[in-house]
Design a protein around this motif. Sequence first.
Motif, PDB file in Angstrom:
ATOM      1  N   LYS A  96       2.358  -7.534   7.269  1.00 13.77           N
ATOM      2  CA  LYS A  96       1.964  -7.209   5.606  1.00 13.77           C
ATOM      3  C   LYS A  96       1.511  -5.785   5.326  1.00 13.77           C
ATOM      4  O   LYS A  96       1.028  -5.003   6.227  1.00 13.77           O
ATOM      5  N   GLY A  97       2.226  -4.990   4.327  1.00 10.24           N
ATOM      6  CA  GLY A  97       1.912  -3.598   4.321  1.00 10.24           C
ATOM      7  C   GLY A  97       2.231  -3.539   2.520  1.00 10.24           C
ATOM      8  O   GLY A  97       2.640  -4.130   1.740  1.00 10.24           O
ATOM      9  N   SER A 104      18.018   4.555   2.211  1.00 14.22           N
ATOM     10  CA  SER A 104      18.392   4.484   3.670  1.00 14.22           C
ATOM     11  C   SER A 104      17.999   5.487   4.660  1.00 14.22           C
ATOM     12  O   SER A 104      17.703   6.638   3.837  1.00 14.22           O
ATOM     13  N   GLY A 105      17.912   5.451   5.834  1.00 13.04           N
ATOM     14  CA  GLY A 105      17.289   6.245   6.432  1.00 13.04           C
ATOM     15  C   GLY A 105      15.615   6.278   6.908  1.00 13.04           C
ATOM     16  O   GLY A 105      14.927   7.129   7.439  1.00 13.04           O
ATOM     17  N   GLY A 106      14.979   5.083   6.365  1.00 11.02           N
ATOM     18  CA  GLY A 106      13.658   4.837   6.756  1.00 11.02           C
ATOM     19  C   GLY A 106      12.887   5.544   5.755  1.00 11.02           C
ATOM     20  O   GLY A 106      11.683   5.761   6.390  1.00 11.02           O
ATOM     21  N   LYS A 107      13.014   5.929   4.700  1.00  8.80           N
ATOM     22  CA  LYS A 107      12.205   6.361   3.692  1.00  8.80           C
ATOM     23  C   LYS A 107      11.350   5.344   3.062  1.00  8.80           C
ATOM     24  O   LYS A 107      12.039   4.588   2.343  1.00  8.80           O
ATOM     25  N   PHE A 108      10.039   5.197   3.022  1.00 13.09           N
ATOM     26  CA  PHE A 108       9.074   4.395   2.478  1.00 13.09           C
ATOM     27  C   PHE A 108       8.369   5.166   1.317  1.00 13.09           C
ATOM     28  O   PHE A 108       8.146   6.111   1.422  1.00 13.09           O
ATOM     29  N   ARG A 109       8.010   4.288   0.548  1.00 10.85           N
ATOM     30  CA  ARG A 109       7.194   4.779  -0.603  1.00 10.85           C
ATOM     31  C   ARG A 109       5.875   3.781  -0.918  1.00 10.85           C
ATOM     32  O   ARG A 109       6.237   2.557  -0.701  1.00 10.85           O
ATOM     33  N   LEU A 110       4.614   4.067  -1.134  1.00  9.49           N
ATOM     34  CA  LEU A 110       3.504   3.509  -1.093  1.00  9.49           C
ATOM     35  C   LEU A 110       3.368   2.777  -2.594  1.00  9.49           C
ATOM     36  O   LEU A 110       3.807   3.658  -3.455  1.00  9.49           O
ATOM     37  N   CYS A 141      11.023   2.602  13.191  1.00  8.14           N
ATOM     38  CA  CYS A 141      10.398   3.932  13.928  1.00  8.14           C
ATOM     39  C   CYS A 141       9.811   4.762  12.768  1.00  8.14           C
ATOM     40  O   CYS A 141       9.130   5.853  13.324  1.00  8.14           O
ATOM     41  N   SER A 142      10.222   4.353  11.600  1.00 14.06           N
ATOM     42  CA  SER A 142       9.818   5.402  10.580  1.00 14.06           C
ATOM     43  C   SER A 142       7.994   5.524  10.439  1.00 14.06           C
ATOM     44  O   SER A 142       7.487   4.237  10.455  1.00 14.06           O
ATOM     45  N   ARG A 143       7.611   6.680  10.326  1.00  7.39           N
ATOM     46  CA  ARG A 143       6.140   6.789  10.385  1.00  7.39           C
ATOM     47  C   ARG A 143       5.593   6.786   8.753  1.00  7.39           C
ATOM     48  O   ARG A 143       4.411   6.788   8.517  1.00  7.39           O
ATOM     49  N   SER A 144       6.524   6.574   8.022  1.00  8.62           N
ATOM     50  CA  SER A 144       6.226   6.582   6.563  1.00  8.62           C
ATOM     51  C   SER A 144       6.113   5.046   5.958  1.00  8.62           C
ATOM     52  O   SER A 144       5.627   4.950   4.979  1.00  8.62           O
ATOM     53  N   ASN A 145       6.190   4.216   6.955  1.00 10.18           N
ATOM     54  CA  ASN A 145       6.151   2.960   6.901  1.00 10.18           C
ATOM     55  C   ASN A 145       4.485   2.485   7.193  1.00 10.18           C
ATOM     56  O   ASN A 145       4.176   3.092   8.181  1.00 10.18           O
ATOM     57  N   ASP A 146       3.604   1.876   6.383  1.00  4.16           N
ATOM     58  CA  ASP A 146       2.229   1.726   6.856  1.00  4.16           C
ATOM     59  C   ASP A 146       2.278   0.482   7.892  1.00  4.16           C
ATOM     60  O   ASP A 146       1.057   0.226   8.319  1.00  4.16           O
ATOM     61  N   ARG A 147       3.229  -0.044   8.204  1.00  4.77           N
ATOM     62  CA  ARG A 147       2.999  -0.980   9.189  1.00  4.77           C
ATOM     63  C   ARG A 147       3.235  -0.469  10.443  1.00  4.77           C
ATOM     64  O   ARG A 147       4.063   0.773  10.628  1.00  4.77           O
ATOM     65  N   PRO A 148       2.784  -1.162  11.709  1.00  7.67           N
ATOM     66  CA  PRO A 148       2.755  -0.300  12.767  1.00  7.67           C
ATOM     67  C   PRO A 148       4.651  -0.190  13.472  1.00  7.67           C
ATOM     68  O   PRO A 148       5.303  -1.089  13.403  1.00  7.67           O
ATOM     69  N   PRO A 149       4.558   1.272  13.581  1.00  8.13           N
ATOM     70  CA  PRO A 149       6.092   1.382  14.100  1.00  8.13           C
ATOM     71  C   PRO A 149       6.511   1.241  15.406  1.00  8.13           C
ATOM     72  O   PRO A 149       5.673   1.092  16.166  1.00  8.13           O
ATOM     73  N   TRP A 150       7.595   1.190  15.559  1.00  3.49           N
ATOM     74  CA  TRP A 150       8.106   1.230  17.156  1.00  3.49           C
ATOM     75  C   TRP A 150       8.090   2.624  17.546  1.00  3.49           C
ATOM     76  O   TRP A 150       8.192   3.467  16.858  1.00  3.49           O
ATOM     77  N   PRO A 151       7.941   2.738  18.948  1.00  2.00           N
ATOM     78  CA  PRO A 151       8.068   4.153  19.429  1.00  2.00           C
ATOM     79  C   PRO A 151       9.521   4.351  19.545  1.00  2.00           C
ATOM     80  O   PRO A 151      10.329   3.582  19.777  1.00  2.00           O
TER      81      PRO A 151
END
Length: 182
Positions: A96-97, A104-110, A141-151
Amino acid sequence: MLTKQKEAEAIEKERAITNAELKKLEEEKRAEVERIEAEVERIKALKEKEVAEKQKEKDKIRTETMLIEKAKEKEKLMSLAADKNIQAKYRPFLMKGNTYLLSSGGKFRLNKNTLPVPMSYSRLVKYGALNGLNSFVKTACSRSNDRPPWPKPNTDEDWKEYEKLLTVWNISKLIFPLLGKL
């Protein structure tokens, strides 16, 4: 001459009797052939019915076997998807996040106005995160996702591992929602 005439009459009478007997015999044989043909047709119809019933039974068994195999496969997938180790590997998607996939491209918004939820499957589909290994890995792997990313993958082994995870995801994607994970 009388004798010859009597002889001719006798021969004609005998020929008439013989013809009548032959005609009667021919009719009897014809009737016998018709009876045999009717019996053959009856036996053929029975055989065809028997073959159709056997085929129907084979089809029923095939269908039942297929349903059993599908049920076994579903059970296997359910246990696979319910496995905590498998779920842990999909933390970028299942945890949950408060962020949601924006493009596309792994861009997230809070999204601050909602309770934490797993990633939306429909957004994963909409933004192509499941269209191939690269987009899947980029999203995970996206760092903008507040869930734990993959390396980020650095080796061929990493890419092979992520490819396996994508394969399992594609098999299990319909099971996770049943478990309340997506």
